[in-house]
Design an enzyme around this catalytic site. Structure first.
Site, PDB file in Angstrom:
ATOM      1  N   GLU A   1      -7.285  -2.359  -8.175  1.00 36.89           N
ATOM      2  CA  GLU A   1      -5.998  -1.664  -8.251  1.00 36.89           C
ATOM      3  C   GLU A   1      -5.056  -2.370  -9.209  1.00 36.89           C
ATOM      4  O   GLU A   1      -5.354  -3.453  -9.714  1.00 36.89           O
ATOM      5  CB  GLU A   1      -5.327  -1.655  -6.860  1.00 36.89           C
ATOM      6  CG  GLU A   1      -5.786  -0.522  -5.953  1.00 36.89           C
ATOM      7  CD  GLU A   1      -5.044   0.776  -6.232  1.00 36.89           C
ATOM      8  OE1 GLU A   1      -4.248   0.823  -7.195  1.00 36.89           O
ATOM      9  OE2 GLU A   1      -5.286   1.746  -5.501  1.00 36.89           O
TER      10      GLU A   1
ATOM     11  N   ARG B   1       0.640  -2.552   4.869  1.00 33.29           N
ATOM     12  CA  ARG B   1       0.573  -3.485   3.742  1.00 33.29           C
ATOM     13  C   ARG B   1       1.235  -2.879   2.513  1.00 33.29           C
ATOM     14  O   ARG B   1       1.437  -1.673   2.438  1.00 33.29           O
ATOM     15  CB  ARG B   1      -0.892  -3.803   3.409  1.00 33.29           C
ATOM     16  CG  ARG B   1      -1.705  -2.602   2.948  1.00 33.29           C
ATOM     17  CD  ARG B   1      -2.999  -3.036   2.260  1.00 33.29           C
ATOM     18  NE  ARG B   1      -3.936  -1.932   2.042  1.00 33.29           N
ATOM     19  CZ  ARG B   1      -3.929  -1.134   0.991  1.00 33.29           C
ATOM     20  NH1 ARG B   1      -2.972  -1.227   0.069  1.00 33.29           N
ATOM     21  NH2 ARG B   1      -4.845  -0.188   0.863  1.00 33.29           N
TER      22      ARG B   1
ATOM     23  N   ASP C   1      -4.273   2.573   8.762  1.00 33.02           N
ATOM     24  CA  ASP C   1      -4.904   3.798   9.270  1.00 33.02           C
ATOM     25  C   ASP C   1      -4.373   5.047   8.561  1.00 33.02           C
ATOM     26  O   ASP C   1      -4.691   6.164   8.953  1.00 33.02           O
ATOM     27  CB  ASP C   1      -4.728   3.904  10.789  1.00 33.02           C
ATOM     28  CG  ASP C   1      -3.259   4.009  11.206  1.00 33.02           C
ATOM     29  OD1 ASP C   1      -2.378   4.108  10.315  1.00 33.02           O
ATOM     30  OD2 ASP C   1      -2.991   4.001  12.431  1.00 33.02           O
TER      31      ASP C   1
ATOM     32  N   ASN D   1       2.046   5.308  -3.813  1.00 34.86           N
ATOM     33  CA  ASN D   1       1.137   4.986  -4.913  1.00 34.86           C
ATOM     34  C   ASN D   1       1.864   4.976  -6.245  1.00 34.86           C
ATOM     35  O   ASN D   1       2.945   4.397  -6.348  1.00 34.86           O
ATOM     36  CB  ASN D   1      -0.078   5.929  -4.869  1.00 34.86           C
ATOM     37  CG  ASN D   1      -1.325   5.191  -4.433  1.00 34.86           C
ATOM     38  OD1 ASN D   1      -1.549   4.063  -4.877  1.00 34.86           O
ATOM     39  ND2 ASN D   1      -2.116   5.795  -3.587  1.00 34.86           N
TER      40      ASN D   1
ATOM     41  N   ASN E   1       1.265  -1.601  -1.293  1.00 40.57           N
ATOM     42  CA  ASN E   1       0.289  -0.922  -2.145  1.00 40.57           C
ATOM     43  C   ASN E   1       0.818  -1.023  -3.575  1.00 40.57           C
ATOM     44  O   ASN E   1       1.295  -2.085  -3.957  1.00 40.57           O
ATOM     45  CB  ASN E   1       0.083   0.512  -1.627  1.00 40.57           C
ATOM     46  CG  ASN E   1      -1.234   1.109  -2.081  1.00 40.57           C
ATOM     47  OD1 ASN E   1      -2.234   0.399  -2.212  1.00 40.57           O
ATOM     48  ND2 ASN E   1      -1.259   2.398  -2.346  1.00 40.57           N
TER      49      ASN E   1
ATOM     50  N   ASP F   1      -3.510   8.994  -7.458  1.00 38.53           N
ATOM     51  CA  ASP F   1      -3.351   7.586  -7.075  1.00 38.53           C
ATOM     52  C   ASP F   1      -2.384   6.922  -8.065  1.00 38.53           C
ATOM     53  O   ASP F   1      -1.250   7.367  -8.204  1.00 38.53           O
ATOM     54  CB  ASP F   1      -4.742   6.937  -7.007  1.00 38.53           C
ATOM     55  CG  ASP F   1      -4.768   5.673  -6.171  1.00 38.53           C
ATOM     56  OD1 ASP F   1      -3.777   4.935  -6.174  1.00 38.53           O
ATOM     57  OD2 ASP F   1      -5.792   5.390  -5.527  1.00 38.53           O
TER      58      ASP F   1
HETATM   59  C1  BGC Z   1      -4.879   2.902  -1.499  1.00 36.57           C
HETATM   60  C2  BGC Z   1      -6.152   3.245  -0.794  1.00 36.57           C
HETATM   61  C3  BGC Z   1      -6.294   4.735  -0.686  1.00 36.57           C
HETATM   62  C4  BGC Z   1      -6.185   5.347  -2.071  1.00 36.57           C
HETATM   63  C5  BGC Z   1      -6.275   6.839  -2.116  1.00 36.57           C
HETATM   64  C6  BGC Z   1      -4.897   3.560  -2.840  1.00 36.57           C
HETATM   65  O1  BGC Z   1      -3.743   3.236  -3.543  1.00 36.57           O
HETATM   66  O2  BGC Z   1      -4.748   1.516  -1.666  1.00 36.57           O
HETATM   67  O3  BGC Z   1      -6.172   2.630   0.465  1.00 36.57           O
HETATM   68  O4  BGC Z   1      -7.529   5.058  -0.113  1.00 36.57           O
HETATM   69  O5  BGC Z   1      -4.981   4.948  -2.671  1.00 36.57           O
HETATM   70  O6  BGC Z   1      -5.232   7.483  -1.467  1.00 36.57           O
HETATM   71 CA    CA Z   2      -3.103   2.862  -5.845  1.00 38.96          CA
END
Ligand code: BGC
Ligand code: CA
Length: 286
Positions: free
Chosen positions: A13, A95, A115, A143, A97, A193
């Site tokens: 990522e 957490r 979850d 995201n 992201n 994403d």
């Molecule tokens: C998250 C993942 C998630 C993915 C798709 C990512 O940014 O870290 O946990 O599965 O996005 O939604």
């Molecule tokens: Ca991401």
């Protein structure tokens, strides 16, 4: 698309081009690793961490700002010492992201519940002067973030909405105004994403489960589709010497044995010439 860094990231990522260091930063959130790649030599300097890491961003004047599982910390790369600068208010099971700095160097960072429960995440803004502030609650999987070239629009993805949204953005204060849908992703095409905005205002969106990155022109029209040799495409950024290299991260998580055999490169970082340049990561201004 070529392999830029061959790794088996569980959840690769946060690719970010650090212009001052002429290097690519990227993380493996679940692997708890920060990668620091010099694409000119192919040399990576991985840093193993004790906590999950959502993203790392360069700091003006040196060092890195890390979004760790439940805190933001400055990393002194010479000593590898971490100094906490903010605690995130969420408890366990949530957490950080994706995150990125706005054109003025304020750090925006999102969160999600492990979850993926609806509304379990949020979007925060952090600056040294104002500290950590909640800017958007009720998010599920916070995201991609990016700004238009004039800094007056902020693009944002809450993945399960299957949309890229656009906020009016005040570059002077970092404040968010009205929010509108910008682009939609059909279920068959994957989940939106990470994203990156190029110098023409085009928005490149990674499609998790969709094996592709899509470019939407600044009016929201689909313009290009780049195929990636891995299904779970998580994020992208511009970089390289001319700013035209598009680096793309991918994930192995969620793939079964057969799928992994079909896509052995899953988890690696890929690169391609995008044909258009985009800005490097905006450094955090301490
Ligand atoms: C998250 C993942 C998630 C993915 C798709 C990512 O940014 O870290 O946990 O599965 O996005 O939604
Ligand atoms: Ca991401």
């Amino acid at each position: 698309m070529e392999v830029s860094l061959r790794i088996e990231a569980m959840l690769g990522e946060g690719p970010r081009w650090d212009a001052a260091g002429r290097r690519l930063l990227a993380v493996d959130i679940e692997g708890r690793v920060l990668h620091r790649l010099d694409p000119a030599t192919g040399e990576d300097r991985p840093l193993e961490l004790d906590e999950r890491i959502g993203v790392a961003t360069p700091v003006e004047g040196g060092g890195l700002l890390l979004a760790l599982e439940r805190r933001l910390a400055l990393l002194d790369e010479a000593t590898e010492r971490l100094r906490t600068v903010a605690e995130l208010p969420h408890g366990e099971g949530v957490r950080t992201n994706d995150g990125a700095c706005d054109p003025a160097g304020r750090f925006f960072v999102g969160t999600m519940a492990f979850d993926e429960r609806p509304g379990g995440g949020a979007l925060y803004r952090y600056s040294t002067s104002a500290g950590l502030e909640l800017v958007c609650g009720g998010v599920t999987i916070s995201n991609g973030l990016g700004w238009s070239p004039d800094g007056r629009r902020m693009y944002y993805v809450d993945s399960p909405t299957r949309r890229v949204d656009v906020f009016e953005f005040d570059p002077g204060t970092g404040g968010l105004g009205g929010r509108d849908p910008f682009a939609r992703i059909a279920e068959a095409d994957g989940i939106p994403d990470g994203l990156a905005v190029d110098d023409e205002g085009g928005v490149w969106v990674a499609l998790y489960g969709g094996g592709a990155v899509r470019r939407f022109a600044s009016d929201g029209e689909l313009d290009r589709v780049l195929e990636v040799p891995a299904t779970n495409v998580t994020a992208c950024c511009f970089g390289g010497e001319n700013g035209r290299s598009l680096f793309v991260t991918t994930a192995r998580q969620g793939l079964g044995e057969e799928e992994l055999a079909r896509e052995p490169l899953a988890g690696s970082v890929f690169v391609t010439d995008a044909g258009v340049a985009g800005p490097p990561a905006r450094p955090f201004v301490p």
